[in-house]
Design a protein around this motif. Structure first.
Motif, PDB file in Angstrom:
ATOM      1  N   ALA A 316      51.736  30.732  43.227  1.00 35.15           N
ATOM      2  CA  ALA A 316      52.303  31.031  42.793  1.00 35.15           C
ATOM      3  C   ALA A 316      52.575  32.450  41.285  1.00 35.15           C
ATOM      4  O   ALA A 316      52.269  32.876  40.870  1.00 35.15           O
ATOM      5  CB  ALA A 316      53.851  31.782  42.818  1.00 35.15           C
ATOM      6  N   GLN A 317      52.718  30.758  40.467  1.00 32.96           N
ATOM      7  CA  GLN A 317      52.005  30.702  39.080  1.00 32.96           C
ATOM      8  C   GLN A 317      51.289  31.573  38.731  1.00 32.96           C
ATOM      9  O   GLN A 317      50.841  32.746  38.038  1.00 32.96           O
ATOM     10  CB  GLN A 317      52.511  29.862  38.386  1.00 32.96           C
ATOM     11  CG  GLN A 317      53.674  28.610  38.700  1.00 32.96           C
ATOM     12  CD  GLN A 317      53.634  27.761  38.064  1.00 32.96           C
ATOM     13  OE1 GLN A 317      53.017  26.772  37.491  1.00 32.96           O
ATOM     14  NE2 GLN A 317      55.156  26.410  39.053  1.00 32.96           N
ATOM     15  N   ARG A 318      50.029  31.582  38.954  1.00 29.14           N
ATOM     16  CA  ARG A 318      48.828  31.880  39.241  1.00 29.14           C
ATOM     17  C   ARG A 318      48.292  33.355  39.426  1.00 29.14           C
ATOM     18  O   ARG A 318      47.965  33.789  39.149  1.00 29.14           O
ATOM     19  CB  ARG A 318      48.228  30.990  39.975  1.00 29.14           C
ATOM     20  CG  ARG A 318      47.272  31.134  39.778  1.00 29.14           C
ATOM     21  CD  ARG A 318      45.457  30.699  38.328  1.00 29.14           C
ATOM     22  NE  ARG A 318      45.553  32.290  37.659  1.00 29.14           N
ATOM     23  CZ  ARG A 318      44.935  32.201  36.846  1.00 29.14           C
ATOM     24  NH1 ARG A 318      43.941  31.079  36.002  1.00 29.14           N
ATOM     25  NH2 ARG A 318      44.407  32.779  35.125  1.00 29.14           N
ATOM     26  N   TRP A 319      49.000  33.175  40.892  1.00 29.87           N
ATOM     27  CA  TRP A 319      49.270  35.047  41.100  1.00 29.87           C
ATOM     28  C   TRP A 319      49.853  36.054  40.300  1.00 29.87           C
ATOM     29  O   TRP A 319      49.315  37.230  39.900  1.00 29.87           O
ATOM     30  CB  TRP A 319      49.831  34.838  42.463  1.00 29.87           C
ATOM     31  CG  TRP A 319      49.941  36.765  43.048  1.00 29.87           C
ATOM     32  CD1 TRP A 319      49.479  37.463  43.840  1.00 29.87           C
ATOM     33  CD2 TRP A 319      51.436  37.794  42.973  1.00 29.87           C
ATOM     34  NE1 TRP A 319      49.808  38.513  44.173  1.00 29.87           N
ATOM     35  CE2 TRP A 319      50.737  38.495  43.587  1.00 29.87           C
ATOM     36  CE3 TRP A 319      52.221  36.697  41.714  1.00 29.87           C
ATOM     37  CZ2 TRP A 319      51.731  39.180  43.616  1.00 29.87           C
ATOM     38  CZ3 TRP A 319      53.212  37.904  41.854  1.00 29.87           C
ATOM     39  CH2 TRP A 319      53.214  39.107  42.891  1.00 29.87           C
ATOM     40  N   TYR A 320      51.115  35.593  39.261  1.00 27.79           N
ATOM     41  CA  TYR A 320      51.710  36.012  38.732  1.00 27.79           C
ATOM     42  C   TYR A 320      50.522  36.788  37.731  1.00 27.79           C
ATOM     43  O   TYR A 320      50.623  37.385  37.129  1.00 27.79           O
ATOM     44  CB  TYR A 320      53.249  35.311  38.847  1.00 27.79           C
ATOM     45  CG  TYR A 320      54.057  36.496  37.468  1.00 27.79           C
ATOM     46  CD1 TYR A 320      54.680  37.446  37.523  1.00 27.79           C
ATOM     47  CD2 TYR A 320      53.856  36.474  36.244  1.00 27.79           C
ATOM     48  CE1 TYR A 320      55.817  38.484  37.130  1.00 27.79           C
ATOM     49  CE2 TYR A 320      54.591  37.005  34.737  1.00 27.79           C
ATOM     50  CZ  TYR A 320      54.874  38.049  35.516  1.00 27.79           C
ATOM     51  OH  TYR A 320      55.972  39.308  35.005  1.00 27.79           O
ATOM     52  N   VAL A 321      49.802  35.856  36.658  1.00 27.31           N
ATOM     53  CA  VAL A 321      49.472  35.394  35.692  1.00 27.31           C
ATOM     54  C   VAL A 321      48.041  36.606  36.211  1.00 27.31           C
ATOM     55  O   VAL A 321      48.045  37.459  35.154  1.00 27.31           O
ATOM     56  CB  VAL A 321      48.789  34.580  34.942  1.00 27.31           C
ATOM     57  CG1 VAL A 321      47.749  34.798  34.190  1.00 27.31           C
ATOM     58  CG2 VAL A 321      50.250  33.646  35.126  1.00 27.31           C
ATOM     59  N   ASP A 322      47.671  36.261  37.228  1.00 33.63           N
ATOM     60  CA  ASP A 322      46.342  37.780  37.503  1.00 33.63           C
ATOM     61  C   ASP A 322      46.796  38.639  37.762  1.00 33.63           C
ATOM     62  O   ASP A 322      46.509  39.761  37.620  1.00 33.63           O
ATOM     63  CB  ASP A 322      45.502  36.685  38.897  1.00 33.63           C
ATOM     64  CG  ASP A 322      45.137  35.634  38.923  1.00 33.63           C
ATOM     65  OD1 ASP A 322      44.277  35.507  37.802  1.00 33.63           O
ATOM     66  OD2 ASP A 322      44.904  34.571  40.419  1.00 33.63           O
ATOM     67  N   MET A 323      47.891  38.914  38.561  1.00 35.37           N
ATOM     68  CA  MET A 323      48.724  40.284  38.418  1.00 35.37           C
ATOM     69  C   MET A 323      49.180  41.039  37.717  1.00 35.37           C
ATOM     70  O   MET A 323      48.165  42.673  37.790  1.00 35.37           O
ATOM     71  CB  MET A 323      50.098  40.200  39.073  1.00 35.37           C
ATOM     72  CG  MET A 323      50.828  41.954  39.607  1.00 35.37           C
ATOM     73  SD  MET A 323      51.825  41.187  40.837  1.00 35.37           S
ATOM     74  CE  MET A 323      53.314  40.830  38.700  1.00 35.37           C
ATOM     75  N   VAL A 324      49.867  40.363  36.306  1.00 34.29           N
ATOM     76  CA  VAL A 324      49.423  40.770  35.432  1.00 34.29           C
ATOM     77  C   VAL A 324      48.585  41.163  33.945  1.00 34.29           C
ATOM     78  O   VAL A 324      48.631  41.949  33.438  1.00 34.29           O
ATOM     79  CB  VAL A 324      51.061  40.633  34.181  1.00 34.29           C
ATOM     80  CG1 VAL A 324      52.001  40.136  35.209  1.00 34.29           C
ATOM     81  CG2 VAL A 324      50.752  39.101  33.927  1.00 34.29           C
ATOM     82  N   THR A 325      47.188  40.450  34.372  1.00 38.74           N
ATOM     83  CA  THR A 325      46.059  40.460  33.817  1.00 38.74           C
ATOM     84  C   THR A 325      45.410  41.642  34.663  1.00 38.74           C
ATOM     85  O   THR A 325      44.088  41.138  34.180  1.00 38.74           O
ATOM     86  CB  THR A 325      46.130  39.499  33.041  1.00 38.74           C
ATOM     87  OG1 THR A 325      45.828  38.447  34.487  1.00 38.74           O
ATOM     88  CG2 THR A 325      47.256  38.637  32.509  1.00 38.74           C
ATOM     89  N   ASN A 326      45.521  41.641  35.430  1.00 35.19           N
ATOM     90  CA  ASN A 326      44.398  42.937  35.978  1.00 35.19           C
ATOM     91  C   ASN A 326      43.192  41.332  36.907  1.00 35.19           C
ATOM     92  O   ASN A 326      41.969  42.143  36.476  1.00 35.19           O
ATOM     93  CB  ASN A 326      43.885  43.958  34.952  1.00 35.19           C
ATOM     94  CG  ASN A 326      43.718  45.153  35.622  1.00 35.19           C
ATOM     95  OD1 ASN A 326      43.059  44.931  37.064  1.00 35.19           O
ATOM     96  ND2 ASN A 326      42.339  45.381  34.997  1.00 35.19           N
ATOM     97  N   GLN A 327      43.618  40.612  36.891  1.00 32.99           N
ATOM     98  CA  GLN A 327      42.658  39.875  37.731  1.00 32.99           C
ATOM     99  C   GLN A 327      42.659  40.239  39.436  1.00 32.99           C
ATOM    100  O   GLN A 327      43.803  40.387  40.003  1.00 32.99           O
ATOM    101  CB  GLN A 327      42.609  38.451  37.246  1.00 32.99           C
ATOM    102  CG  GLN A 327      42.097  37.108  38.024  1.00 32.99           C
ATOM    103  CD  GLN A 327      40.616  37.187  37.173  1.00 32.99           C
ATOM    104  OE1 GLN A 327      40.060  38.377  38.044  1.00 32.99           O
ATOM    105  NE2 GLN A 327      39.895  37.385  35.779  1.00 32.99           N
ATOM    106  N   ARG A 328      41.197  39.322  39.917  1.00 38.01           N
ATOM    107  CA  ARG A 328      41.277  39.354  41.039  1.00 38.01           C
ATOM    108  C   ARG A 328      42.777  38.143  42.177  1.00 38.01           C
ATOM    109  O   ARG A 328      42.674  37.720  41.597  1.00 38.01           O
ATOM    110  CB  ARG A 328      40.331  38.412  41.964  1.00 38.01           C
ATOM    111  CG  ARG A 328      38.864  39.725  41.455  1.00 38.01           C
ATOM    112  CD  ARG A 328      37.700  39.703  42.509  1.00 38.01           C
ATOM    113  NE  ARG A 328      37.163  40.055  41.485  1.00 38.01           N
ATOM    114  CZ  ARG A 328      35.328  39.682  41.251  1.00 38.01           C
ATOM    115  NH1 ARG A 328      35.528  38.559  42.100  1.00 38.01           N
ATOM    116  NH2 ARG A 328      34.749  40.747  40.719  1.00 38.01           N
ATOM    117  N   TRP A 329      44.249  38.834  42.974  1.00 38.93           N
ATOM    118  CA  TRP A 329      44.628  37.882  43.117  1.00 38.93           C
ATOM    119  C   TRP A 329      44.661  36.713  43.707  1.00 38.93           C
ATOM    120  O   TRP A 329      44.596  35.483  43.725  1.00 38.93           O
ATOM    121  CB  TRP A 329      45.391  38.729  44.059  1.00 38.93           C
ATOM    122  CG  TRP A 329      45.373  39.676  45.330  1.00 38.93           C
ATOM    123  CD1 TRP A 329      44.543  40.683  45.519  1.00 38.93           C
ATOM    124  CD2 TRP A 329      44.664  38.494  46.695  1.00 38.93           C
ATOM    125  NE1 TRP A 329      43.657  40.900  47.181  1.00 38.93           N
ATOM    126  CE2 TRP A 329      44.093  39.091  47.267  1.00 38.93           C
ATOM    127  CE3 TRP A 329      45.557  37.400  47.067  1.00 38.93           C
ATOM    128  CZ2 TRP A 329      43.919  39.090  48.864  1.00 38.93           C
ATOM    129  CZ3 TRP A 329      45.478  37.492  48.512  1.00 38.93           C
ATOM    130  CH2 TRP A 329      45.075  37.541  49.375  1.00 38.93           C
TER     131      TRP A 329
END
Length: 367
Positions: A316-329
């Motif tokens: 969940a931590q990693r997913w949130y960072v990926d979401m706000v930085t336009n990275q593959r979920w």
């Protein structure tokens, strides 16, 4: 014990979400109070594969008050030929030939130093050759600088991660910033220790840049972006770290070997060559980010299903960072491997430093 462990991970997730609130994004519709000349400065060494896409981004820029200066830093490939063919007489572009690297200087720092000497702009935007950006990115950065009253704006782009090792290591750059850096201190104080910067995208107000001594002030640094940002703060100027991922993208590496070599030269230097900090990071990430999937497997087979929660919370931590930085979920599920890869390169980098071995990058060697 497991309840405390889960609680700590919940705290980590909450911290990342709150910390991100202090990271401003580039404005979608930039409003400029003035339209100064911006010098876009690009150091290139053996970058023939990146020339066409970068020049396309520069040509498509919607900001009219810009000049584009590119320095061919003694490339041994066809960088020069690609530049000449792709620019094709566009008078907004100037191609410089880099001088021999002086003793003690880092190659990129010396290239940036030469570039700024040829710049006429009121603002200097240093851009890496592997960056691509949307047409409004320059004016978006300038508008945010004007709104914040900053003398330096910098940020980490969205990353195109092709090689497998790139999928592990490169997205951790955003995670480290949002997890470890107190962004409120970075963006709203002159506290030098709370400073992050990225040389792929750094826009300076020219007068302030010269007052701090420019890139010459950090001529021997392998992490010159962070060190020059600290100089900006030390001179009383304001630095803004922004979320630029919706407008700026970068494909840093094309092979796993490049990924390893690139991270190796910066990893240990990036923590100030501190063995104590390195050991602390190794213990921290091993306990909180590498251990959880093993606990989850044990929980599945033993019926202790709540033992899955620590791994779910790291994802969940990693997913949130990926979401706000336009990275593959979906890369968020690789967080244990990402943490392990980060520690592996840190250990390798520290080992080289302690053994007084040199780091290599693009045919040059640095101690």
């Amino acid at each position: 014990m497991m309840t405390i462990y889960i609680g700590i991970h919940l705290f980590f997730l909450a911290w990342i979400i709150i910390n991100r609130l202090f990271l401003p994004a580039l404005p979608k519709q930039p409003k400029l109070s003035a339209e100064p000349l911006v010098s876009v400065l690009v150091p290139m060494r053996n970058e023939e594969r990146n020339v066409k896409v970068l020049i396309k981004s520069l040509k498509n820029s919607s900001y009219d008050r810009a000049e584009f200066i590119i320095l061919n830093d003694q490339s041994t490939d066809d960088t020069q030929g690609e530049l000449e063919r792709t620019i094709a007489g566009d008078d907004r572009f100037t191609i410089l030939q880099g001088n021999k690297l002086p003793t003690g200087w880092v190659g990129k720092v010396h290239a940036c130093h030469q570039l700024q000497q040829a710049a006429s702009g009121d603002y200097l935007l240093f851009v890496d050759a592997d960056v691509r950006f949307r047409p409004k990115a320059i004016e978006q950065s300038l508008a945010l600088m004007q709104r914040k009253g900053a003398q330096l704006l910098t940020g980490f782009p969205a990353f195109d991660v092709a090689p497998f090792l790139s999928k592990l290591l490169v997205p951790m750059l955003h995670f480290v910033i949002l997890f470890h850096l107190p962004i409120a201190l970075a963006n709203y104080t002159k506290f030098k220790a709370a400073t992050a910067a990225n040389g792929m995208w750094m826009m300076f107000e020219k007068g302030s840049y010269h007052k701090i001594g420019g890139h010459a002030a950090v001529y021997g640094s392998l992490v010159e972006d962070v060190h020059i940002a600290r100089e900006v703060k030390a001179h009383g100027f304001k630095v803004v770290l922004a979320n630029i991922t919706m407008s700026v993208k970068c494909r840093m590496y094309d092979t796993n070997a490049e990924v390893w070599e690139g991270f190796l030269k910066n990893s240990y230097a990036g923590i100030g060559r501190s063995s104590i900090m390195a050991v602390g990071l190794i213990l921290f990430y091993s306990f909180f980010y590498i251990l959880p999937p093993f606990l989850a497997l044990y929980g599945l087979f033993s019926g202790l299903y709540w033992w899955i929660f620590p791994y779910a919370l790291t994802v969940a931590q990693r997913w949130y960072v990926d979401m706000v930085t336009n990275q593959r979920w979906y890369l968020s599920f690789l967080i244990p491997l990402q943490a392990a890869a980060m520690l592996a390169v840190l250990v390798g980098s520290m080992r080289k430093s302690l053994k007084k071995q040199s780091y290599s990058w693009k045919g040059r060697h640095y101690s």
